[in-house]
Enzyme design. Structure first.
Site, short mmCIF file in Angstrom:
data_model
loop_
_atom_site.label_atom_id
_atom_site.label_comp_id
_atom_site.label_asym_id
_atom_site.label_seq_id
_atom_site.Cartn_x
_atom_site.Cartn_y
_atom_site.Cartn_z
N LYS A 44 0.86 -1.19 0.00
CA LYS A 44 0.00 0.00 0.00
C LYS A 44 0.89 1.24 0.00
O LYS A 44 1.47 1.59 1.01
CB LYS A 44 -0.87 -0.02 1.25
CG LYS A 44 -2.19 0.72 1.14
CD LYS A 44 -2.09 2.21 0.92
CE LYS A 44 -2.06 3.03 2.19
NZ LYS A 44 -1.91 4.48 1.90
N GLU A 52 9.26 0.76 11.06
CA GLU A 52 10.34 1.74 10.87
C GLU A 52 9.68 3.11 10.97
O GLU A 52 8.96 3.51 10.07
CB GLU A 52 11.02 1.50 9.52
CG GLU A 52 12.42 2.04 9.47
CD GLU A 52 12.43 3.46 8.97
OE1 GLU A 52 12.36 4.37 9.84
OE2 GLU A 52 12.51 3.67 7.76
N CYS A 63 13.38 10.10 7.74
CA CYS A 63 13.20 9.66 9.13
C CYS A 63 14.52 9.71 9.91
O CYS A 63 14.53 9.96 11.10
CB CYS A 63 12.60 8.27 9.18
SG CYS A 63 13.41 7.12 8.07
N GLU A 84 9.62 15.51 15.80
CA GLU A 84 10.08 15.33 14.42
C GLU A 84 9.38 16.37 13.54
O GLU A 84 8.15 16.38 13.48
CB GLU A 84 9.73 13.92 13.95
CG GLU A 84 10.26 13.59 12.58
CD GLU A 84 9.95 12.16 12.14
OE1 GLU A 84 8.81 11.71 12.34
OE2 GLU A 84 10.85 11.52 11.60
P1 NDP Z 1 1.60 8.11 8.12
O1 NDP Z 1 2.26 7.28 9.14
O2 NDP Z 1 0.18 8.49 8.31
O3 NDP Z 1 1.65 7.38 6.70
C1 NDP Z 1 2.46 6.29 6.34
C2 NDP Z 1 1.64 5.25 5.57
O4 NDP Z 1 0.66 4.67 6.42
C3 NDP Z 1 0.86 5.83 4.40
O5 NDP Z 1 0.78 4.87 3.37
C4 NDP Z 1 -0.50 6.06 5.03
O6 NDP Z 1 -1.54 6.17 4.10
C5 NDP Z 1 -0.64 4.83 5.87
N1 NDP Z 1 -1.59 4.94 6.97
C6 NDP Z 1 -2.18 6.05 7.50
N2 NDP Z 1 -2.97 5.72 8.54
C7 NDP Z 1 -2.89 4.38 8.68
C8 NDP Z 1 -3.48 3.43 9.58
N3 NDP Z 1 -4.29 3.82 10.57
N4 NDP Z 1 -3.16 2.13 9.44
C9 NDP Z 1 -2.31 1.72 8.47
N5 NDP Z 1 -1.74 2.56 7.59
C10 NDP Z 1 -2.02 3.87 7.69
O7 NDP Z 1 2.46 9.37 7.88
P2 NDP Z 1 1.97 10.79 7.30
O8 NDP Z 1 2.08 10.72 5.85
O9 NDP Z 1 0.62 11.18 7.84
O10 NDP Z 1 3.04 11.77 7.92
C11 NDP Z 1 2.87 12.27 9.24
C12 NDP Z 1 4.19 12.41 9.94
O11 NDP Z 1 4.79 11.14 10.08
C13 NDP Z 1 5.21 13.23 9.19
O12 NDP Z 1 5.05 14.58 9.43
C14 NDP Z 1 6.49 12.69 9.73
O13 NDP Z 1 6.80 13.33 10.94
C15 NDP Z 1 6.19 11.24 9.98
N6 NDP Z 1 6.64 10.35 8.90
C16 NDP Z 1 7.72 9.56 9.14
C17 NDP Z 1 8.18 8.74 8.13
C18 NDP Z 1 9.35 7.87 8.31
O14 NDP Z 1 9.97 7.49 7.34
N7 NDP Z 1 9.67 7.48 9.51
C19 NDP Z 1 7.57 8.72 6.81
C20 NDP Z 1 6.41 9.55 6.69
C21 NDP Z 1 6.00 10.34 7.71
P3 NDP Z 1 -1.89 7.65 3.55
O15 NDP Z 1 -0.69 8.13 2.84
O16 NDP Z 1 -2.99 7.42 2.62
O17 NDP Z 1 -2.26 8.48 4.74
#
Ligand code: NDP
Length: 486
Positions: free
Chosen positions: A192, A266, A300, A397
């Site tokens: 996904k 992660e 990250c 973050e």
């Molecule tokens: P999310 O954790 O929401 O998104 C990561 C993935 O999970 C996306 O594919 C998202 O879908 C999906 N997702 C969202 N909600 C759920 C759920 N309840 N169960 C399973 N999967 C889910 O990150 P965001 O994009 O909202 O970013 C928010 C913050 O997270 C950022 O500002 C940053 O601080 C942090 N982040 C950290 C990352 C890392 O690499 N460690 C990567 C991205 C973000 P969808 O995109 O459709 O919401």
């Protein structure tokens, strides 16, 4: 395209050098990739993915619902039981090599599409994301027929169906990090991608179809957070692999608890990049810039907390500011661009909120003179000095091009400050002294510690964190363990 520099003598005006987007054919609508075919979603729903640099809609993308998740998991189960799961490792390897070579052959197409959908500079998608994605498939192809010699016993078995949820910051690369080890070890996958960046995962699905993997071996279902939640909760999934926010990671951990599913997370980070007084300053400045401004800080493991030894703090900050004034912010497709667009309005709002909190708490904000493009989502490279450990910008973050600078006097103080975070993903050390590097590396609570460099990635090197940064490793021999019953 906007040059940031305005100082006489340092203002390097470049002619525009845009990469052509003609190499990419973007469809108006994208379907789900299930059981080896692109199929419309049972929901009949779709959403728009944008170019964050211009807010131009790029395509409509299918929104997968419950029935679509069922269908994808069933296809993956069938492939696990009847085709892919029965192939010997040397046969699986051939397919992985084929995918790796196809990524290389279509590298420009992947790079342009990634920059359009994500906003990252083409020089990063071209030189980092795409080559590393190919490298992950090459590396894991090499393991597929050698798993019996990897230290997991003579006949380690795959887990079954892997449900994999990835974020928007490295869309193709995270797909490769998830798919390559799962496939090499004989698992089948339902992936996904993030809602704002689905296009390169769908192009990868096309490559996978052309590589003639047995139908159902890899399924790509697009959608929002509901699709991710539905996938990780699905009873037909044996293994969940997630990269994203700590908040969603915790929700997933609660969903998976007690189900017997294997889980790797992660998550976020707030890494310290520690510069000692004997560090090679110019080299350290390059490392600081790469540590926090690479990929607009949407990383990250970004070195978002800079810890400077007090005696060199002013000198380093001075040189850092001069260096930042030469960075070029603008069109992600321009080959000279260093800083591209912020991935979404939502992420820009989050960055702006945290930066406002930094100012309100009394830290000093600085950015080079910088004109931001009128359309799209942009944020200038920003440095906060005078930051104390209790400030929000030192704890949370930000996931944007924002650096918080703190100081220290002794190595013990540097370690205490570096470890003063609920996260534990990465850290950097800059010093000429090898013994100090080893001493620090042993004391820093971080999954990855870079010495005199930053943000270096290799498929052979395990990556992952502690504490609120998650658990499990991706890459290397350790990464294989996450997909094996050993
Ligand atoms: P999310 O954790 O929401 O998104 C990561 C993935 O999970 C996306 O594919 C998202 O879908 C999906 N997702 C969202 N909600 C759920 C759920 N309840 N169960 C399973 N999967 C889910 O990150 P965001 O994009 O909202 O970013 C928010 C913050 O997270 C950022 O500002 C940053 O601080 C942090 N982040 C950290 C990352 C890392 O690499 N460690 C990567 C991205 C973000 P969808 O995109 O459709 O919401």
């Amino acid at each position: 395209m906007t040059s940031v520099s305005t100082k006489p003598g340092t203002d390097w005006e470049y002619a525009p050098a845009p990469e052509s987007r003609e190499i990419v054919t973007i469809q108006r609508e994208y379907n789900l990739f299930v059981d080896g075919e692109f199929v419309p979603p049972a929901t009949g729903e779709s959403f728009t993915t944008l170019n964050p640099a211009s807010e131009e809609p790029l395509a409509r993308v299918a929104q997968a619902g419950e029935a679509d998740i069922d269908r994808a998991v069933a296809a993956a189960r069938k492939a696990f039981e009847t085709s892919w799961g029965r192939l010997p490792g040397r046969e699986r390897a051939k397919y992985l090599y084929r995918i790796a070579r196809a990524i290389q052959e279509r590298a420009r197409e992947f790079a342009v599409l990634e920059s359009l959908d994500n906003g990252k500079p083409i020089k990063e998608s071209r030189d980092v994301d795409v080559p590393l994605a190919a490298a992950h498939f090459f590396y894991h192809a090499g393991w597929a027929d050698k798993l019996g010699y990897a230290g997991f016993g003579p006949d380690p078995r795959p887990l079954g169906v892997a449900g994999q949820v990835i974020p928007w910051n490295f869309p193709l690369l995270m797909a490769a990090w998830k798919l390559a080890p799962a496939l090499a070890t004989g698992n089948t996958c339902v992936l996904k991608p993030a809602e704002t960046t689905p296009l390169t995962a769908l192009l990868l699905a096309e490559v996978i179809a052309e590589a003639e993997l047995p139908p159902g071996t890899v399924n790509v279902i697009t959608g929002d957070g509901r699709t991710g939640a539905g996938l990780v909760a699905h009873p037909g999934v044996n293994k969940v692999a997630f990269t994203g926010s700590t908040e969603v990671g915790k929700q997933i951990q609660a969903t998976v608890a007690g189900t017997g599913k294997r889980l790797t997370l992660e998550l976020g980070g707030k890494a310290a990049n520690v510069v000692f007084d004997d560090a090679p300053i110019d080299q350290a400045v390059e490392g600081i810039v790469n540590g926090i401004f690479f990929n607009q800080g949407h990383v990250c493991c970004a070195g978002s907390r800079l810890l400077l030894q007090e005696s060199v703090a002013d000198a380093v900050l001075d040189r850092l500011k001069r260096r930042l004034a030469t960075l070029r912010l603008g069109d992600p497709l321009d080959k000279n661009t260093d800083i591209g667009a912020i991935n979404s309005r939502q992420q820009l709002d989050k960055i702006e909120g945290l930066v406002a909190a930094g100012e309100a708490e009394g830290a000093q904000r600085w950015s080079p003179p910088c004109r931001l493009p009128a359309k799209g989502y942009w944020f200038p490279p920003t440095v906060f000095s005078g930051v104390s450990q209790s400030h929000k910008i030192a704890r949370e973050e930000i996931f944007g091009p924002v650096l918080s600078v703190l100081t220290f006097r002794t190595p013990e103080e540097a370690v205490a400050k570096a470890n003063n975070t609920p996260y534990g993903l990465s850290a950097g050390i800059w010093t000429e002294k090898g013994s100090r590097i080893l001493w620090m590396a042993g004391k820093l609570r971080a999954g990855v510690v870079w010495a005199n460099t930053y943000n270096r990635f290799d498929p052979a090197s395990p990556f992952g964190g502690y504490q609120e940064s998650g658990f499990g490793r991706e890459g290397g021999r350790a990464g294989l363990a996450a997909y094996l019953n050993a």
